[in-house]
Design a protein around this motif. Structure first.
Motif, short mmCIF file in Angstrom:
data_model
loop_
_atom_site.label_atom_id
_atom_site.label_comp_id
_atom_site.label_asym_id
_atom_site.label_seq_id
_atom_site.Cartn_x
_atom_site.Cartn_y
_atom_site.Cartn_z
N ILE A 246 31.51 18.12 -12.44
CA ILE A 246 31.55 19.58 -12.50
C ILE A 246 32.01 19.99 -13.90
O ILE A 246 33.03 19.52 -14.38
CB ILE A 246 32.54 20.13 -11.45
CG1 ILE A 246 32.17 19.64 -10.07
CG2 ILE A 246 32.59 21.64 -11.50
CD1 ILE A 246 33.29 19.77 -9.08
N GLU A 247 31.23 20.83 -14.54
CA GLU A 247 31.62 21.36 -15.85
C GLU A 247 32.38 22.67 -15.64
O GLU A 247 31.83 23.64 -15.15
CB GLU A 247 30.40 21.59 -16.73
CG GLU A 247 30.74 22.05 -18.13
CD GLU A 247 29.53 22.24 -19.01
OE1 GLU A 247 29.72 22.52 -20.20
OE2 GLU A 247 28.39 22.11 -18.52
N LEU A 248 33.66 22.64 -15.99
CA LEU A 248 34.52 23.81 -15.82
C LEU A 248 34.51 24.65 -17.09
O LEU A 248 34.45 24.13 -18.20
CB LEU A 248 35.95 23.36 -15.49
CG LEU A 248 36.09 22.50 -14.22
CD1 LEU A 248 37.49 21.93 -14.11
CD2 LEU A 248 35.73 23.31 -13.00
N VAL B 272 26.81 21.95 -12.68
CA VAL B 272 27.05 20.80 -11.81
C VAL B 272 26.05 19.73 -12.21
O VAL B 272 24.86 20.00 -12.36
CB VAL B 272 26.87 21.18 -10.32
CG1 VAL B 272 26.97 19.96 -9.43
CG2 VAL B 272 27.88 22.23 -9.92
N LYS C 154 27.73 24.71 -6.99
CA LYS C 154 28.38 25.58 -7.98
C LYS C 154 28.93 26.84 -7.33
O LYS C 154 30.09 27.23 -7.57
CB LYS C 154 27.37 25.94 -9.08
CG LYS C 154 27.88 26.86 -10.14
CD LYS C 154 26.80 27.16 -11.16
CE LYS C 154 27.23 28.21 -12.14
NZ LYS C 154 26.17 28.52 -13.12
N ASN D 57 34.54 18.53 -18.24
CA ASN D 57 33.84 17.91 -17.12
C ASN D 57 34.85 17.25 -16.21
O ASN D 57 35.73 16.53 -16.66
CB ASN D 57 32.82 16.88 -17.60
CG ASN D 57 31.60 17.54 -18.20
OD1 ASN D 57 31.41 18.73 -18.09
ND2 ASN D 57 30.78 16.74 -18.85
N ILE E 269 32.03 25.96 -5.05
CA ILE E 269 33.23 25.59 -5.81
C ILE E 269 33.81 26.82 -6.50
O ILE E 269 35.03 26.97 -6.61
CB ILE E 269 32.95 24.45 -6.79
CG1 ILE E 269 32.59 23.18 -6.02
CG2 ILE E 269 34.16 24.19 -7.69
CD1 ILE E 269 32.15 22.02 -6.90
N ASN E 270 32.94 27.72 -6.95
CA ASN E 270 33.42 28.97 -7.56
C ASN E 270 34.20 29.81 -6.55
O ASN E 270 35.10 30.56 -6.92
CB ASN E 270 32.26 29.78 -8.15
CG ASN E 270 31.92 29.34 -9.56
OD1 ASN E 270 32.78 28.87 -10.31
ND2 ASN E 270 30.66 29.48 -9.93
N ALA F 120 41.50 22.18 -10.48
CA ALA F 120 40.44 21.43 -9.81
C ALA F 120 40.97 20.12 -9.24
O ALA F 120 40.60 19.72 -8.13
CB ALA F 120 39.29 21.16 -10.77
N SER G 126 34.20 29.87 -12.74
CA SER G 126 34.98 28.70 -13.13
C SER G 126 34.07 27.52 -13.43
O SER G 126 34.33 26.74 -14.33
CB SER G 126 35.95 28.30 -12.01
OG SER G 126 36.89 29.32 -11.80
N VAL G 127 32.99 27.39 -12.66
CA VAL G 127 32.05 26.27 -12.83
C VAL G 127 30.88 26.74 -13.67
O VAL G 127 30.19 27.70 -13.33
CB VAL G 127 31.56 25.75 -11.46
CG1 VAL G 127 30.56 24.63 -11.64
CG2 VAL G 127 32.75 25.30 -10.62
N THR H 23 34.72 23.48 -22.81
CA THR H 23 34.53 23.25 -21.39
C THR H 23 35.02 21.84 -21.07
O THR H 23 35.18 21.01 -21.95
CB THR H 23 33.05 23.38 -20.99
OG1 THR H 23 32.29 22.41 -21.69
CG2 THR H 23 32.53 24.78 -21.28
#
Length: 167
Positions: free
Chosen positions: A96-98, A159, A144, A71, A147-148, A107, A155-156, A69
């Motif tokens: 944000i952790e992707l 957060v 989250k 960040n 952003i998704n 992003a 994707s996320v 993942t």
């Protein structure tokens, strides 16, 4: 002659007794410096090895499922909250952790859209809603979810609110 040897020994003893404390002080000072140098070196090695980063905004980590993942750090947000008095401000930093490292470039390209939805969300909150731990969790979930919608479902991963100041 024996008295002369005794007198010489007595004269030499005070000098060696004075030298011993100086040697002990020097020795203990050297040990303290060595311990500090080792501690600083160990801390530096830990930061380099464990906290490997890709760039200023992306940090690669592995989650519990051994998937990589990333960040993604956003610039801090400073917004007015929707309070009755109108004088409440919020400063918040978000990471944000992707779910995939390949999403980092997407992003970065969609940062204006991501910032816009977060600002819109934050300005519709009151200080009473955000002051509680439950309010912060709800905010993270809403960020989250939104952003998704921009980056694609799942994707996320998470957060993180890395800085949160309300005034």
């Amino acid at each position: 002659m024996a008295k002369e040897k005794t007198a010489k020994l007595e004269e030499e003893q005070p000098e060696t007794q004075q030298e011993k404390p100086k040697k002990k002080r020097k020795f203990s000072l050297i040990i303290i410096i060595a311990v500090v140098v080792l501690a600083v070196g160990a801390a530096g090695a830990y930061l380099l090895l464990v906290k490997g980063s890709t760039d200023k905004k992306g940090i690669i980590t592995k989650d519990s499922k051994n998937t990589i993942t990333v960040n993604f750090a956003l610039e801090p947000f400073v917004v007015n909250l929707m309070d009755q008095s109108g004088s409440k401000y919020l400063k918040v930093s978000i990471q944000i952790e992707l779910s995939d490292a390949r999403l980092l470039e997407s992003a970065k390209n969609k940062t204006p859209q991501i910032r816009d939805i977060i600002i819109t969300l934050l300005t519709n909150k009151t200080s009473d809603e955000l002051i509680t731990p439950e309010g912060k969790l709800l905010l993270k979930d809403e960020i989250k979810q939104r952003i998704n919608q921009i980056l694609g479902d799942n994707s996320v991963v998470n957060v993180y609110l890395t800085d949160f100041v309300m005034q």
